[in-house]
Motif scaffolding. Structure first.
Motif, short mmCIF file in Angstrom:
data_model
loop_
_atom_site.label_atom_id
_atom_site.label_comp_id
_atom_site.label_asym_id
_atom_site.label_seq_id
_atom_site.Cartn_x
_atom_site.Cartn_y
_atom_site.Cartn_z
N ASP A 5 0.89 -1.14 0.11
CA ASP A 5 0.02 0.21 -0.19
C ASP A 5 0.85 1.30 0.02
O ASP A 5 1.52 1.54 0.93
CB ASP A 5 -0.87 -0.05 1.20
N ALA A 6 0.76 2.05 -0.91
CA ALA A 6 1.59 3.38 -1.11
C ALA A 6 0.79 4.62 -0.74
O ALA A 6 1.16 5.82 -0.87
CB ALA A 6 1.97 3.63 -2.67
N SER A 7 -0.49 4.24 -0.36
CA SER A 7 -1.32 5.36 0.11
C SER A 7 -0.68 6.52 1.10
O SER A 7 -0.88 7.65 1.01
CB SER A 7 -2.92 4.87 0.45
N ASP A 8 -0.14 5.95 2.28
CA ASP A 8 0.61 6.82 3.19
C ASP A 8 1.80 6.27 3.59
O ASP A 8 1.53 5.24 4.58
CB ASP A 8 -0.68 7.14 4.37
N PRO A 9 2.96 6.65 3.30
CA PRO A 9 3.99 6.23 4.12
C PRO A 9 4.54 6.44 5.35
O PRO A 9 5.30 5.92 5.85
CB PRO A 9 5.16 6.63 3.08
N ASN A 10 3.47 7.07 6.00
CA ASN A 10 3.49 7.47 7.59
C ASN A 10 2.77 6.59 8.25
O ASN A 10 2.78 6.46 9.47
CB ASN A 10 3.50 8.97 7.78
N ALA A 11 1.65 5.88 7.67
CA ALA A 11 0.48 4.88 8.44
C ALA A 11 1.26 3.83 9.32
O ALA A 11 2.18 3.35 8.70
CB ALA A 11 -0.45 4.73 7.53
N LEU A 12 0.67 3.44 10.29
CA LEU A 12 0.95 2.44 11.13
C LEU A 12 0.13 1.33 10.87
O LEU A 12 -1.17 1.34 11.63
CB LEU A 12 1.47 2.71 12.53
N ALA A 13 -0.12 0.17 10.25
CA ALA A 13 -0.84 -0.49 9.81
C ALA A 13 -1.05 -1.36 11.24
O ALA A 13 -0.42 -1.97 12.02
CB ALA A 13 -0.15 -1.76 8.73
N GLU A 14 -2.48 -1.62 11.56
CA GLU A 14 -3.05 -2.11 12.74
C GLU A 14 -2.54 -3.55 12.69
O GLU A 14 -2.97 -4.27 11.63
CB GLU A 14 -4.62 -1.74 12.78
N GLY A 15 -2.17 -3.90 13.87
CA GLY A 15 -1.93 -5.52 13.91
C GLY A 15 -0.33 -5.93 13.57
O GLY A 15 0.07 -6.97 13.96
N VAL A 16 0.25 -4.97 13.00
CA VAL A 16 1.70 -4.95 12.57
C VAL A 16 2.51 -4.39 13.68
O VAL A 16 3.47 -5.13 14.00
CB VAL A 16 1.93 -4.43 11.27
N TRP A 17 2.07 -3.21 14.00
CA TRP A 17 2.60 -2.43 15.04
C TRP A 17 2.37 -2.83 16.35
O TRP A 17 1.12 -3.26 16.53
CB TRP A 17 2.94 -0.99 14.80
N PRO A 18 3.19 -2.82 17.48
CA PRO A 18 2.63 -3.10 18.83
C PRO A 18 1.33 -2.17 19.17
O PRO A 18 1.48 -1.18 18.75
CB PRO A 18 3.72 -2.52 19.84
N ALA A 19 0.49 -2.74 19.92
CA ALA A 19 -0.84 -1.95 20.16
C ALA A 19 -0.54 -0.77 20.71
O ALA A 19 0.31 -0.84 21.82
CB ALA A 19 -1.81 -3.10 20.85
N GLY A 20 -1.04 0.17 20.45
CA GLY A 20 -0.91 1.46 21.35
C GLY A 20 0.32 2.47 20.52
O GLY A 20 0.41 3.39 20.86
N THR A 21 1.02 1.92 19.71
CA THR A 21 2.02 2.63 19.05
C THR A 21 1.32 3.97 18.29
O THR A 21 0.38 3.60 17.66
CB THR A 21 3.03 1.69 17.90
N GLU A 22 1.83 4.96 18.41
CA GLU A 22 1.44 6.09 17.82
C GLU A 22 2.40 7.12 17.23
O GLU A 22 3.53 6.95 17.80
CB GLU A 22 0.28 6.92 18.82
N ARG A 23 1.95 8.31 16.47
CA ARG A 23 2.92 9.01 16.51
C ARG A 23 2.56 10.61 16.85
O ARG A 23 1.13 10.82 17.23
CB ARG A 23 2.74 9.61 14.77
N VAL A 24 3.44 10.98 17.73
CA VAL A 24 3.35 12.12 18.62
C VAL A 24 4.25 13.26 18.16
O VAL A 24 5.71 13.19 18.13
CB VAL A 24 3.48 11.77 19.88
#
Length: 475
Positions: free
Chosen positions: A11-30
């Motif tokens: 998926d090339a739609s958003d190179p900043n996005a964090l795919a759910e289920g791939v990254w640790p639950a609760g991971t976010e960008r601040v």
């Protein structure tokens, strides 16, 4: 128009996005930067350097609890063993015990970690093929709860060790049931042509021999059909075959347990879609009930051995980018992003083409997506960390790059290739970061080279006569 070199499902739609289920639950960008377990990766990198493996303790413990509860809800009696080969440190072992899991080890080293971490010996299962006599003796003398026998000779070796120790050792027998798991060939471990287990038609004779040995107690059969399996079908078929054999063997002597192994898959990329573990547990329980009813026996006590499913999604490896190099190929341009780690801290892509997801960790970007290949710093063309990923086109040297789902089989498989010190394993919980395994220093790496010790005498170069004698085959 799609990039000609990009995998179709990437998926090339958003190179900043964090795919759910791939990254640790609760991971976010601040403020653009990744925050994992409440901690800013920029601050962790500033304090600890890169690369580092960061494990979210709450995610690992939560997943351990979730899989235990899922199988306890599905089966009348079940034991969940954490497969230590995925990632075993003293703290990880303690987390697993605190969440009600037993510990599965498959080497003398893993046994030592578990015991020194305070794991009760009776809560340990000892796995693996070709266990040495000394390692078997150490496990028996320590009081290990159960050994998994992998070959006929192991029955004799474990029996002899138990007799010397004056105890009766519980054992399971690993059976090669002939089920081909839906996974990579190198990860499928229960088809006929491989090193693990005993072929199903040879089991009755070996079981008869085990039952003749007074220092052994056969408590059940064992099967492990592979790793990174996304649904219950393979497990269910394996259970059906095992239960038919279980009923046959249990007709002459008690056989209270059945170990169905591990191998439950996780999402490494957004394209992966493993079945929820609760659904797998329910489907597997239904298959076991049906098979038990068919052969006229009650459902035995079940054991499972998850490892990757628990710690894989809890881990993230963070690197620093050193070079960014566009490379033109026939079908387009690929951007090679090189980092300060590689196959020495994550051997899986080189071993069997494992796929991963990556994101810039220190900032977000509005730049257009660019197709990137993340490469390591080792002197190998196959030193690839992430084969294909969309990153912002302004990715630059000095950026932090995070690779998701590295909690399992990265630290465990790490090496000192190119004399590279291994990175630390850090844990984060509620914003607090602590070290589980310290970073190796270059002195650590060099300390085993006896020729580098101060008292070592310089090596003497061969003289021409030595060379001549070698050439003549006299050496």
């Amino acid at each position: 128009m799609p990039h000609p070199l990009a995998p179709l499902l990437l998926d090339a739609s958003d190179p900043n996005a964090l795919a759910e289920g791939v990254w640790p639950a609760g991971t976010e960008r601040v403020d653009g930067a990744l925050r994992i377990g409440g901690a800013d990766v920029r601050e962790i990198a500033a304090q600890h350097g890169t690369p580092f493996l960061l494990v979210d303790e709450m995610v690992a413990r939560g997943r351990a609890r979730r899989i235990r509860e899922a199988f306890e809800a599905a089966f009348p009696a079940v034991d969940v063993y954490y497969a230590g080969k995925a990632l075993l440190t003293a703290d990880v072992a303690r987390w697993m015990r605190a969440e009600g899991l037993r510990i599965d080890v498959c080497s003398g080293g893993e046994l030592a970690i578990a015991l020194r971490a305070g794991v009760e010996p009776e809560a340990i299962g000892f796995h693996g093929n070709n266990k040495s006599e000394s390692v078997i003796a150490a496990g028996v003398e320590a009081g290990v709860g159960t050994f998994v026998l992998d070959a006929p000779i192991e029955a004799e070796r474990v029996a002899a060790a138990a007799e010397r120790a004056g105890r009766v050792q519980r054992v399971r027998l690993r059976v090669s049931v002939g089920v081909h798991a839906s996974t990579h060939e190198f990860l499928a471990t229960s088809h006929e042509d491989q090193k693990f287990g005993v072929p199903i038609d040879e089991v009755p004779e070996l079981v008869a021999r085990i039952r003749e040995l007074p220092s052994l107690e056969l408590v059940g059969l064992h099967s492990h059909i592979g790793s990174q399996i996304f649904d219950a079908d393979g497990f269910a078929e394996s259970a059906r075959r095992l239960l038919a054999l279980h009923a046959e063997l249990g007709a002459t002597a008690p056989l209270p347990e059945l170990n169905l192994g591990g191998g439950f898959g996780i999402a490494y990329t957004a394209a992966d879609s493993p079945e929820p573990i609760e659904a797998i547990a329910e489907r597997l329980a239904a298959a076991v009930r049906d098979a038990a009813d068919h052969v006229g026996i009650p459902v035995p006590r079940i054991a499972i051995e998850p490892g990757r499913w628990i710690v894989g999604p809890a881990g993230v490896t963070v690197y620093t980018i050193g070079t960014v190099k566009p490379v033109r190929v026939d079908d387009g341009t690929r951007t090679y992003v090189s980092v300060d780690g590689g196959m020495s801290d994550n051997a899986r892509p080189a071993l069997y083409g494992a796929q991963y997801s990556a994101r810039i960790a220190n900032r977000s970007s509005d730049a257009e997506p660019a197709l990137a290949r993340v490469a390591g710093h080792h002197c190998e063309s196959g030193d690839i960390v992430v084969d294909a990923e969309w990153l912002p086109a302004d990715v630059a040297p000095g950026d932090l790059l995070a690779v998701a789902a590295t909690g399992a089989y990265c630290h465990s498989l790490a090496s000192n290739y190119n004399a590279t010190p291994r990175p630390p394993v850090l844990a984060v919980a509620n914003g607090e970061v602590r070290t589980l395994v310290r970073r190796e220093s270059l002195d650590d790496v060099l300390s085993r080279d006896v020729g580098l010790r101060p008292e070592a005498e310089p090596a003497t170069a061969p003289t021409p006569s030595h060379v001549a004698s070698i050439d003549q085959g006299d050496a």
